[in-house]
Enzyme design. Structure first.
Site, PDB file in Angstrom:
ATOM      1  CE  LYS A 115      48.469  48.889  40.989  1.00 36.05           C
ATOM      2  NZ  LYS A 115      48.970  49.188  39.632  1.00 36.05           N
ATOM      3  CE  LYS A 197      47.328  42.085  40.845  1.00 36.22           C
ATOM      4  NZ  LYS A 197      48.105  42.015  39.339  1.00 36.22           N
ATOM      5  CE  LYS A 200      51.859  44.975  33.458  1.00 39.16           C
ATOM      6  NZ  LYS A 200      51.253  46.013  34.365  1.00 39.16           N
TER       7      LYS A 200
HETATM    8  P1  ATP Z   1      51.374  46.090  37.979  1.00 39.51           P
HETATM    9  O1  ATP Z   1      51.914  45.348  39.050  1.00 39.51           O
HETATM   10  O2  ATP Z   1      52.058  46.889  37.089  1.00 39.51           O
HETATM   11  O3  ATP Z   1      50.101  47.071  38.611  1.00 39.51           O
HETATM   12  P2  ATP Z   1      49.332  43.811  36.853  1.00 39.51           P
HETATM   13  O4  ATP Z   1      50.517  42.715  36.706  1.00 39.51           O
HETATM   14  O5  ATP Z   1      48.621  43.913  37.877  1.00 39.51           O
HETATM   15  O6  ATP Z   1      50.356  45.001  36.933  1.00 39.51           O
HETATM   16  P3  ATP Z   1      47.955  44.815  34.819  1.00 39.51           P
HETATM   17  O7  ATP Z   1      48.461  45.700  33.675  1.00 39.51           O
HETATM   18  O8  ATP Z   1      47.253  45.953  35.813  1.00 39.51           O
HETATM   19  O9  ATP Z   1      48.956  43.901  35.471  1.00 39.51           O
HETATM   20  O10 ATP Z   1      46.948  43.975  34.262  1.00 39.51           O
HETATM   21  C1  ATP Z   1      47.237  43.418  33.118  1.00 39.51           C
HETATM   22  C2  ATP Z   1      45.852  42.161  33.033  1.00 39.51           C
HETATM   23  O11 ATP Z   1      46.669  41.105  33.713  1.00 39.51           O
HETATM   24  C3  ATP Z   1      44.706  42.234  33.812  1.00 39.51           C
HETATM   25  O12 ATP Z   1      43.508  41.881  32.867  1.00 39.51           O
HETATM   26  C4  ATP Z   1      44.708  41.837  35.127  1.00 39.51           C
HETATM   27  O13 ATP Z   1      43.476  41.183  35.415  1.00 39.51           O
HETATM   28  C5  ATP Z   1      45.780  40.415  34.528  1.00 39.51           C
HETATM   29  N1  ATP Z   1      46.426  40.044  35.858  1.00 39.51           N
HETATM   30  C6  ATP Z   1      47.345  40.833  36.462  1.00 39.51           C
HETATM   31  N2  ATP Z   1      47.777  39.860  37.210  1.00 39.51           N
HETATM   32  C7  ATP Z   1      47.402  38.794  37.170  1.00 39.51           C
HETATM   33  C8  ATP Z   1      47.434  37.670  37.968  1.00 39.51           C
HETATM   34  N3  ATP Z   1      48.310  37.375  39.069  1.00 39.51           N
HETATM   35  N4  ATP Z   1      46.565  36.505  37.598  1.00 39.51           N
HETATM   36  C9  ATP Z   1      45.891  36.521  36.596  1.00 39.51           C
HETATM   37  N5  ATP Z   1      45.581  37.778  35.974  1.00 39.51           N
HETATM   38  C10 ATP Z   1      46.559  38.969  36.195  1.00 39.51           C
END
Ligand code: ATP
Ligand code: LTN
Length: 334
Positions: A115, A197, A200
């Site tokens: 990040k 990965k 969002k």
């Molecule tokens: P951002 O991109 O906004 O940092 P993020 O997509 O990584 O967010 P988080 O809010 O950090 O989402 O995570 C929410 C939940 O979703 C966590 O349990 C995280 O492990 C899961 N998660 C996030 N991305 C993935 C992915 N690509 N595959 C599976 N689980 C995921």
């Protein structure tokens, strides 16, 4: 603890757009687990401000994420849902645990490294100490199990270490939480860069499928997703892109990978992608329908979140008082 059930807790930051990675890696499992556990799901807005957020959008997104949790199947009668900033104990415990965490431990966190690379202009202290706030979220409620995607494994390990350190120095205070990381779906990959990965908050929206994306958008994003130079729908021989798409197909349809390979045996990627598009659209349809019927029910959503935070305040206070007493903060009878 409700009816002596074990406790699960998990959270999602209200940043970006909830995507199928969050659903398949986390929310889908919350929905299944809520029947057997005393469940707490948190919209972690305090985590989200480690990156700059537009205030009006953040406010709206907190409500929208809560509505999406419910639309995905979280039942407010079975589970508590609340907004993290409504329960001040999270910040209180985080301060104490800051004093029980070593710089070296935080320096090893890979999410911080990733990040800070992406946000060179705003590498703030909150981004660095954020795993301590996450540990507080979990330890405050004495959670037994934390259902998350694979990217959170390291943060959970830290939460366990902090809890053990505190327990050893004083006396048993925190439950040591276990991660719940699904065998499949724990790491859904980006559609156009399948070595990373799915995320969002990705600047390139073509990298993820939002839970609320419409049919046309889903069609376009899958069409543009990366596969291989080959043409065979075969998991073993496929590259990361194809493997990821087959996984998504299987997780949404509930069909085994071999069955999907068999189905598209004499066909190419186009037919497979058409099928995948259909599977995703059909799976998201009921979620979207429920979401749209909920999102205008502002007072209903606020009621659920208020009930959630009232319950959370009561429960978290018990842990905070215990912690304050053990570390030596004076407590007077009022
Ligand atoms: P951002 O991109 O906004 O940092 P993020 O997509 O990584 O967010 P988080 O809010 O950090 O989402 O995570 C929410 C939940 O979703 C966590 O349990 C995280 O492990 C899961 N998660 C996030 N991305 C993935 C992915 N690509 N595959 C599976 N689980 C995921
Ligand atoms: N750090 C997590 C979100 C998160 C969380 C939590 C997950 C904050 N608090 C407590 C599980 C339990 C993330 O970035 N995905």
């Amino acid at each position: 603890m409700k009816d002596n059930k074990k406790i699960i807790l998990s959270g999602i930051q209200p940043s970006g757009t909830l995507c199928i990675g969050n659903y398949l890696g986390a929310i889908k499992n919350w929905v299944d687990l809520q029947h057997d556990y005393d469940s707490i799901f948190v919209v972690v807005d305090m985590h989200a401000i480690t990156l700059r957020q537009n205030p009006a959008e953040l406010r709206k997104r907190c409500l929208s994420f809560a509505a999406q949790f419910i639309a995905c199947g979280i039942d407010p009668k079975l589970s508590s849902i609340f907004v993290q900033s409504h329960v001040s104990a999270h910040a209180e415990l985080a301060w104490v645990l800051n004093c029980f965490t070593y710089m070296g431990e935080l320096n090893r966190m890979t999410q911080f490294k990733d990040k800070s690379k992406k946000n060179n202009a705003n590498i703030n202290a909150g981004l660095f100490t954020y795993p301590i706030l996450m540990a507080s979220d979990i330890l405050l409620y004495q959670a037994d199990l934390v259902p998350v995607g694979a990217d959170q494994k390291q943060h959970l390990e830290l939460a366990r270490n902090i809890a053990e350190r505190f327990n050893n120095e004083y006396s048993p205070t925190f439950k040591i939480p276990e991660p719940y990381i699904p065998n499949r779906g724990a790491r859904i990959m980006s559609l156009q860069s399948p070595k990373s990965k799915m995320s969002k908050s990705d600047e390139n929206e073509n990298n993820f499928i939002g839970l609320l994306d419409n049919e046309k958008t889903i069609l376009k994003k899958i069409k543009r997703s990366v596969t291989d130079s080959g043409s065979e729908v075969n998991y073993q021989n496929g590259g990361e892109g194809l493997k990821n798409l087959i996984n998504i197909y299987s997780l949404f349809s509930g069909e085994k990978i071999e069955l999907i390979e068999e189905k598209y045996k004499n066909q190419g990627y186009k037919e497979f992608k058409d099928g995948l598009t259909e599977v995703i659209i059909e799976s998201l349809k009921p979620i979207q329908k429920k979401y749209h019927s909920l999102i205008d029910e502002k007072s209903y959503l606020e009621k659920i979140l208020n009930e959630g935070s009232t319950n959370a305040m009561y429960r978290s206070r018990k842990t905070i008082q215990k912690v304050y007493r053990k570390i030596g903060f004076p407590q007077f009878k009022s």
